[in-house]
Scaffold this motif. Structure first.
Motif, PDB file in Angstrom:
ATOM      1  N   UNK A  79      19.598 -20.201  85.941  1.00 16.68           N
ATOM      2  CA  UNK A  79      18.896 -21.427  85.547  1.00 16.68           C
ATOM      3  C   UNK A  79      18.097 -21.208  84.271  1.00 16.68           C
ATOM      4  N   UNK A  80      18.583 -20.290  83.420  1.00 19.00           N
ATOM      5  CA  UNK A  80      17.877 -19.991  82.175  1.00 19.00           C
ATOM      6  C   UNK A  80      18.224 -21.023  81.111  1.00 19.00           C
ATOM      7  N   UNK A  81      19.467 -21.460  81.100  1.00 17.03           N
ATOM      8  CA  UNK A  81      19.899 -22.407  80.063  1.00 17.03           C
ATOM      9  C   UNK A  81      20.299 -21.686  78.799  1.00 17.03           C
ATOM     10  N   UNK A  82      20.931 -22.413  77.880  1.00 12.77           N
ATOM     11  CA  UNK A  82      21.402 -21.794  76.644  1.00 12.77           C
ATOM     12  C   UNK A  82      22.555 -20.832  76.940  1.00 12.77           C
ATOM     13  N   UNK A  83      23.101 -20.232  75.897  1.00 12.78           N
ATOM     14  CA  UNK A  83      24.260 -19.371  76.135  1.00 12.78           C
ATOM     15  C   UNK A  83      23.921 -17.897  76.044  1.00 12.78           C
ATOM     16  N   UNK A  84      22.755 -17.592  75.484  1.00 11.89           N
ATOM     17  CA  UNK A  84      22.388 -16.197  75.321  1.00 11.89           C
ATOM     18  C   UNK A  84      21.031 -15.944  75.906  1.00 11.89           C
ATOM     19  N   UNK A  85      20.819 -15.113  76.862  1.00  8.58           N
ATOM     20  CA  UNK A  85      21.773 -14.155  77.429  1.00  8.58           C
ATOM     21  C   UNK A  85      22.525 -14.693  78.661  1.00  8.58           C
ATOM     22  N   UNK A  86      22.575 -16.020  78.845  1.00  9.58           N
ATOM     23  CA  UNK A  86      23.167 -16.541  80.079  1.00  9.58           C
ATOM     24  C   UNK A  86      24.608 -16.060  80.263  1.00  9.58           C
ATOM     25  N   UNK A  87      25.372 -16.068  79.166  1.00  8.42           N
ATOM     26  CA  UNK A  87      26.768 -15.639  79.270  1.00  8.42           C
ATOM     27  C   UNK A  87      26.864 -14.195  79.781  1.00  8.42           C
ATOM     28  N   UNK A  88      26.074 -13.297  79.164  1.00 10.29           N
ATOM     29  CA  UNK A  88      26.108 -11.887  79.575  1.00 10.29           C
ATOM     30  C   UNK A  88      25.678 -11.733  81.029  1.00 10.29           C
ATOM     31  N   UNK A  89      24.684 -12.486  81.421  1.00 12.63           N
ATOM     32  CA  UNK A  89      24.178 -12.375  82.796  1.00 12.63           C
ATOM     33  C   UNK A  89      25.229 -12.822  83.793  1.00 12.63           C
ATOM     34  N   UNK A 107      26.658 -23.449  78.625  1.00 12.30           N
ATOM     35  CA  UNK A 107      27.377 -22.221  78.987  1.00 12.30           C
ATOM     36  C   UNK A 107      28.797 -22.523  79.444  1.00 12.30           C
ATOM     37  N   UNK A 108      28.942 -23.506  80.349  1.00 13.64           N
ATOM     38  CA  UNK A 108      30.278 -23.817  80.879  1.00 13.64           C
ATOM     39  C   UNK A 108      31.137 -24.450  79.789  1.00 13.64           C
ATOM     40  N   UNK A 109      30.559 -25.390  79.029  1.00 14.03           N
ATOM     41  CA  UNK A 109      31.359 -26.070  78.002  1.00 14.03           C
ATOM     42  C   UNK A 109      31.837 -25.092  76.933  1.00 14.03           C
ATOM     43  N   UNK A 114      36.382 -18.333  79.467  1.00 13.30           N
ATOM     44  CA  UNK A 114      36.226 -16.888  79.632  1.00 13.30           C
ATOM     45  C   UNK A 114      35.608 -16.555  81.001  1.00 13.30           C
ATOM     46  N   UNK A 115      34.596 -17.316  81.367  1.00 10.11           N
ATOM     47  CA  UNK A 115      33.875 -17.034  82.618  1.00 10.11           C
ATOM     48  C   UNK A 115      34.778 -17.246  83.839  1.00 10.11           C
ATOM     49  N   UNK A 116      35.558 -18.324  83.832  1.00 12.95           N
ATOM     50  CA  UNK A 116      36.401 -18.594  85.005  1.00 12.95           C
ATOM     51  C   UNK A 116      37.543 -17.592  85.114  1.00 12.95           C
TER      52      UNK A 116
END
Lengths: 436, 436
Positions: A79-89, A107-109, A114-116
């Protein structure tokens, strides 16, 4: 069975909302999921900030990777928001075989493909209901509820701030800049409102909706995006005069040439249900070839509505972890051994407001007799309308709206009113609900 | 992977609709479910009746038990309606360890407790999305989408026939009996309309909704039920005068004393979204403690909308039969290896209607110049509004609504219009969608 242990990344409004909902509704959630859900660890940048939730049972830290790596944590909620560091996490959590729930539309958009792929390789779920339209279960509706359809198009009011601004402009004849400033004061709009008013937030959400509707990869960079900053009071007025309202819509449509993906201000006929979705509320209209048009409406943002979606995703994951794989969702929503025996109220005990219509002789004292009987049963009035219905016969109709009253009291009152000689036809009685 | 084999009990409108949807959307459904879904056997009372669906690949018989007992059939879809022999058929299918999908509200409302107990013992699913509100995925929304909430109340327009009658009474000032006769002619109402207009059908559906909302057993016999047969044109009119509409609502509410379960005509404020749900459409308003009010709208009956829900249930069952149990629903709705590469259209290729606003010098020939440029780009007009905005300066506003046009053509037209000396401010351009 032991509760499932959850780690939260981020303790902002949605993080605290999630903890509050899990605590407040813990019993019901466990009755639905078959197991309790417990937040055991959480990270936040500033641990000293006062927060609106009980963190006494939660291990706190400032490094979100510590939560991801905590061997106790089975599901990571981002629930941090944004893409960095959310993607890495999120990728790190997946790497450890942990399920992920996220409310992060950017992040999803931007990184969902990559994540899925990573999640599929590891056999874990990344759930993201909260990423689109807050508490409205729109991902589930399209992905599962409409799975028999060829989806033809969808159109959504998917940014509450923008809808609030356009609604105020219409209702009060105000200008864009003026309402934006107010929205910022009220906390509906960020200090930097670009993402909302320029349509970027809506474009993130539209990217996700289009992908699950049409079975295409996430393609945020191909969304045409136009904001509402140039809409004037004048255009809102002319649109109304022509029978339209201006809404900031995300539209995804399947055509023979390809998929349309676009976010822009749009005139829509005012008689459409979605044209009447006002203020900060969201709604998504989805047209399937079999089901026809369907609409989903609710709060698109806010701590509790977003937490509602986060917790629903948690329950989905827990149901998958826990139940017999062929029978994951209980038939009646709650586990069969967890149904409740709360009694059903006898109708006499139910309280509603009422509409009453009486045909009476048009002479002095009639209304006084009626209101005295109502008063004896503790029934107070919200509105009275009297109409002469037949001048020659000196007959009138009296229409009464009452405040809320026990059905039993109303039945007694009606019996007594019916005895009055001046009341010359059966009393018509229709219940009234404000649905607030 | 081989298709899942389905047996249909009943080949009425919904049965044929289900076959049609499964055939028409077979590819997309398989991309979502991970396997094809094939109707291999079906029963009907009269095999000679002409039907609106292709039965060439379906083994037909008159005895529904034959379909249930067919060793080839993995999932039984019950579309006979009524409780006899539907109850026996569903219990027999469960007894053989087969999953069941049903659209039968009476069966679930009256015998659901027994049926779900049997299903749980056998570890099979009985899915019933189509039993309430046709194609609207309301069971899934409440049971899964709102699982984090304490549901406070719900209120639904869950009988399309009744809503059609009340809508016609209001819009055209007609009387109940008159509209009912028309609804029967149009096929919206049965020859015996008792179930619809007396609220029994709605009470069946309310029983089911209340159970999944509050976690209580199904208790049809405790629903207070009142029909719409005594609503008059007069009451509809007075209600409108007071700011209300009359709808036939099913209401379930949690109170401290117990659960309210009631179906009756109800005045609701006309500004509520649900008050504007008209004709045969259905809608359910659900209020959760976290999510707040949410609304779900769509077609409540009809062959294709009901089939939409039946097929969604089939996909759910197939996903459970087939996928990795921890990852049953694909992240992007379609299986990861079944995403499509349909192109996203460049914005210039998108077709919409437009609202244009121009500030012009108020002199002869201005509108002619503009419409000539539009005509050159094949843009035709739906409406024109001209307003003097500044008499002294001889300035006017021209507002145009166009028919649908390629975005590229519109951009060229606007560039050309902008060159006209008589056009004295940037052209305002807002897209228009009819959302039909």
């Amino acid at each position: 069975m032991k509760p499932v242990k959850v780690g939260l990344l981020g303790l902002g409004t949605v993080g605290c909302g999630t903890i509050n909902v899990l605590t407040r509704n813990g019993d019901e959630i466990a009755r639905r999921a078959g197991r309790g859900i417990q937040v055991v660890a959480a990270s936040a940048r500033d641990l000293k900030r006062p927060r609106n939730c009980d963190l006494s049972a939660v291990r706190l830290c400032t490094d979100p990777f510590e939560v991801v790596n905590d061997p106790d944590v089975e599901i990571v909620v981002e629930l941090i928001g944004g893409t960095k560091p959310a993607r890495e996490l999120v990728l790190a959590a997946i790497g450890q075989g942990k399920h992920v729930v996220t409310a992060n539309k950017a992040l999803i958009a931007l990184h969902g493909n990559e994540i899925f792929t990573a999640a599929q390789e590891k056999g874990v779920t990344v759930a993201f209901e909260a990423a689109v339209a807050g508490g409205i279960p729109i991902i589930k509706a399209i992905r599962e509820g409409l799975s028999g359809n060829r989806i033809l198009w969808l159109a959504g009011i998917i940014n509450g701030t923008g809808n609030f601004i356009l609604t105020e402009m219409r209702d009060k004849g105000r200008e864009f800049a003026d309402v934006l400033a107010e929205a910022q004061r009220l906390g509906y709009a960020e200090a930097d409102p670009t993402f909302d008013v320029e349509g970027i937030d809506a474009a993130h959400k539209l990217t996700i909706l289009a992908s699950i509707a049409f079975g295409i990869p996430l393609q945020f960079d191909k969304v045409y995006t136009e904001g509402i900053t140039r809409i004037t009071r004048e255009d809102v007025g002319y649109a109304a005069e022509l029978g339209y309202r201006i809404k900031h819509l995300g539209v995804a449509r399947r055509t023979e040439q390809g998929i349309e993906l676009r976010v822009h201000p749009t005139l829509i006929p005012q008689r459409r249900l979605i044209a009447n979705v006002d203020g900060v509320m969201n709604a998504v209209l989805v047209k399937g070839d079999a089901v026809g048009p369907t609409l989903y409406y609710g709060a698109g943002a806010g701590a509790d509505p977003t937490a509602s979606a986060v917790v629903a995703d948690l329950v989905d994951v827990v149901r998958a972890l826990t139940s017999d794989p062929e029978n994951r969702v209980p038939h009646l929503a709650f586990q069969a051994d967890a149904l409740s025996d709360i009694p059903v109220l006898p109708m006499d005990e139910v309280q509603t407001a009422f509409y009453l219509r009486l045909r009476v002789q048009d002479k002095p004292g009639v209304l006084a007799d009626i209101t005295r009987i109502l008063g004896d049963q503790h029934i107070s009035l919200e509105a009275v309308l009297q109409r002469e219905t037949d001048e020659d016969a000196a007959e009138a109709s009296i229409i009464l709206l009452t405040h809320k009253v026990r059905e039993g009291n109303m039945s007694k009152a009606i019996s007594a009113i019916q005895q009055l000689e001046t009341v010359i036809a059966p009393v018509i009685r229709i219940r009234l609900e404000s649905l607030k």
